[in-house]
Enzyme design. Structure first.
Site, short mmCIF file in Angstrom:
data_model
loop_
_atom_site.label_atom_id
_atom_site.label_comp_id
_atom_site.label_asym_id
_atom_site.label_seq_id
_atom_site.Cartn_x
_atom_site.Cartn_y
_atom_site.Cartn_z
CB CYS B 53 -1.15 -0.05 1.15
SG CYS B 53 -0.20 -0.38 2.86
CG HIS B 105 15.48 1.97 -2.61
ND1 HIS B 105 14.88 3.15 -1.90
CD2 HIS B 105 14.36 1.27 -3.14
CE1 HIS B 105 13.70 3.05 -1.88
NE2 HIS B 105 13.49 1.77 -2.45
#
Lengths: 259, 355
Positions: B53, B105
């Site tokens: 989400c 990342h």
């Protein structure tokens, strides 16, 4: 040689404690094997010490207060491994280590290690069983006391809203309360077995050692009844486990001094 | 590391509003197809899709000479796949990472450092699930297997060596943490006095962690019934709650009363019957519903909204303080990863374990 083993055991417990305290203060304490390794190393050295003393005496190494302290310390560490794993009270080691280290350090620096004349005949097995099991019971009471301290610390942190590193590491109070109760029962059962083992010895009823042992047994029976009937609050019960341990501790001291 | 052909193209809660994020989310059942489509793009060799989400990230390895070309191909794929209008495509802000930046990342993502709630643990499982889907679909190879396997190791290391995930950072979760230190939550019964939103959130958190049942009492009985049915609990009128205090372990109070609703004498009476079992009272109301003197009663623990918020804030600060240590671990691991990437490939299939 045997004292060296004891010094190494004490250092292992102190080392484990220092590491745990540093980790707790830094907030990085996590349950892992590195926390019980020092305890295990200490146990190995304690066992080696008791083995050597046993060989020297030709019987269970409980001939003076020095050896009694070390034997109780050994029983506490042994029970810690059983209880800590069973109740997931891994932080119990952090609270147990200073007690053992202190017990052993005091024993080492004191003049309690007095030599006793060798036995003339073979040792009486009932006497050996009685002494060893009774001291194991005292170790269970000691662990109940340590668990009681943990309960009181955690309950205080909760009550005063001091939610920090130690709070997250300490077990829930309901688990600690259960552990206190079970340790007190275990100790009482062991002491009952120890006292039963004294029956074939035909020790006179007026014997101070036996009187003290029965007093301790009666006290813990009462504590167990109070816990079972939930006559006190959980915090008061924890206090009972902590303060109650003073009686067996003093009785060991007095009995061994008197003999 | 500089020779790495791995890239990442992504959007997250920082770059893209939720309206567009939900438009770009991959349905779980469609991911294997997307993985194959990305891998089949000209010049592409491997693919992993992470779709949660809060983020949509496409990881890939490619044989294009330049990373920019590969990034453009991935962006085109996104636009085409989700049939974005030219305006939407124009508004799309993606991060385009390559080689060492991709690894950094991903290491940060699995460690929870890139999450909305710093240090949260759910993302670790989500990335693992995404990687497993790619592994099962056969769209991973040497580059991405090494990258993801190392990322999981780094994620574990960061969480083990630091306190980045210690304590909860929301009021509801803090209440659950506290309750968990008092009771076995699976045997816990909860009472809501008043049906405020924050009380609902706390009760929901407790139920999600196994609390047994909920009793709701509210001045508006209809609202109590509504909330109780949401929790599969019991509703009662506001004049009844006092009689049911002895049935519960946790009381969450959030009425709008201008005076104390829960008083020491009520709780003293209840505690006589609890025989040493603790009682946890959470006061969400302002002005407070629970007389602070209740906290003085043996085995009773009272927390008001300020205390819960302060704990959550402390935990947030604690996590922020750990950030530097986490970043250092990641940089150290990046360096090691760079060195190991230069080693010849062993050809071994990666192992994968479920979380």
């Amino acid at each position: 040689m045997d004292r060296l083993l004891l010094i190494l055991a004490t250092l292992a417990f102190v080392g484990g404690l220092v590491h745990a305290v540093i980790s707790l203060r830094a907030g990085t304490w996590k349950e892992n094997r590195w926390h019980w390794v020092p305890m295990a190393v200490g146990l190995v050295f304690q066992t080696a010490f008791l083995y050597l003393r046993g060989q020297q005496h030709g019987r269970c190494p409980l001939t003076n207060l020095f050896e009694v302290f070390i034997f109780i310390g050994w029983c506490i560490v042994l029970l810690y491994f059983l209880v800590g794993a069973t109740y997931r009270l891994s932080l119990l080691g952090v609270f147990t280590a200073p007690m053992i280290a202190l017990l052993q350090a005091l024993a080492l620096v004191s003049s309690l290690d007095k030599s006793v004349p060798p036995l003339r005949g073979p040792p009486n097995p009932w006497l050996e069983i009685h002494a060893a099991i009774s001291l194991m019971a005292y170790a269970a009471f000691a662990l109940a006391c340590i668990t009681g301290v943990m309960y009181l610390v955690q309950a205080r942190l909760l009550k005063e809203h001091r939610i920090h590193s130690l709070f997250y590491q300490l077990p829930p109070i309901h688990e600690l309360a259960k552990a206190i109760q079970r340790l007190a029962i275990l100790g009482t059962l062991l002491l009952s077995a120890g006292l039963a083992a004294s029956i074939p010895l035909h020790i006179p009823v007026s014997n101070p050692k036996l009187i003290f042992a029965w007093i301790v047994w009666g006290l813990y029976l009462a504590i167990n009844v109070i816990m079972w009937a939930r006559m006190l609050s959980a915090r008061q019960t924890a206090w009972l486990a902590v303060v109650g341990f003073v009686v067996p501790l003093v009785s060991v001291w007095m009995v061994t001094k008197a003999s | 590391m500089s020779s790495s052909r791995s890239i990442c193209l992504g959007i997250n809660y920082r770059t893209t509003p939720v309206e567009l994020r939900e438009r770009l989310a991959f349905a779980a059942g469609k991911v294997p197809q997307a993985l194959a489509e990305i891998r089949n793009l000209p010049g592409f060799e491997e693919s992993v899709v992470i779709s949660t989400c809060n983020r949509v990230e496409l990881y890939a390895s490619h044989a294009h000479g330049q990373h920019e070309v590969a990034h453009s191909a991935l962006l085109n794929y996104l636009v085409t796949h989700f049939e974005l209008t030219p305006d939407q495509a124009e508004a799309l802000v993606c991060y385009r990472l390559a080689a060492v930046e991709t690894a950094r990342h991903l290491f940060r993502v699995v460690s929870g450092l890139d999450s909305m709630v710093l240090g949260e643990t759910e993302i670790f499982g989500q990335v693992k699930a995404a990687y497993k889907t790619a592994l099962d679909s056969g769209t991973t190879g040497r580059e991405l297997n090494r990258l993801f396997q190392r990322a999981f190791n780094v994620g574990k290391m960061v969480r083990e060596k630091t306190a980045i995930q210690r304590g909860s950072t929301s009021v509801g979760a803090v209440a659950v943490d506290l309750a968990g230190k008092m009771f076995d939550l699976k045997t816990c019964r909860v009472m809501l006095i008043g049906a405020g939103e924050m009380a609902r959130v706390c009760a929901q958190s407790l139920l999600s962690r196994g609390a047994q049942s909920v009793i709701v009492s509210n001045r508006s009985y209809e609202r109590a019934v509504e909330l109780a049915s949401e929790f599969n609990g019991t509703a009662m009128t506001f004049d009844q709650w006092e009689h049911s205090l002895h049935e519960v372990d946790i009381i969450i109070s959030s009425t709008s009363a201008p005076h104390f609703v829960v008083k020491p004498e009520m709780i003293e009476k209840v505690m006589k019957g609890r025989r040493g079992h603790p009682l946890f009272l959470i006061d969400i109301a302002v002005p407070r519903d629970i007389d602070p003197k209740v906290n003085d009663i043996e085995d009773v623990y009272v927390y008001d909204i300020d205390q819960l918020s302060a704990i959550a804030e402390d935990n947030r600060r604690g996590r922020l303080n750990e950030l530097g240590v986490c970043e250092r671990i990641i940089e150290e691991q990046l360096e090691k990863f760079g060195r190991s990437s230069a080693l010849p490939h062993t050809g071994e299939a990666p192992s994968f374990s479920t979380p």
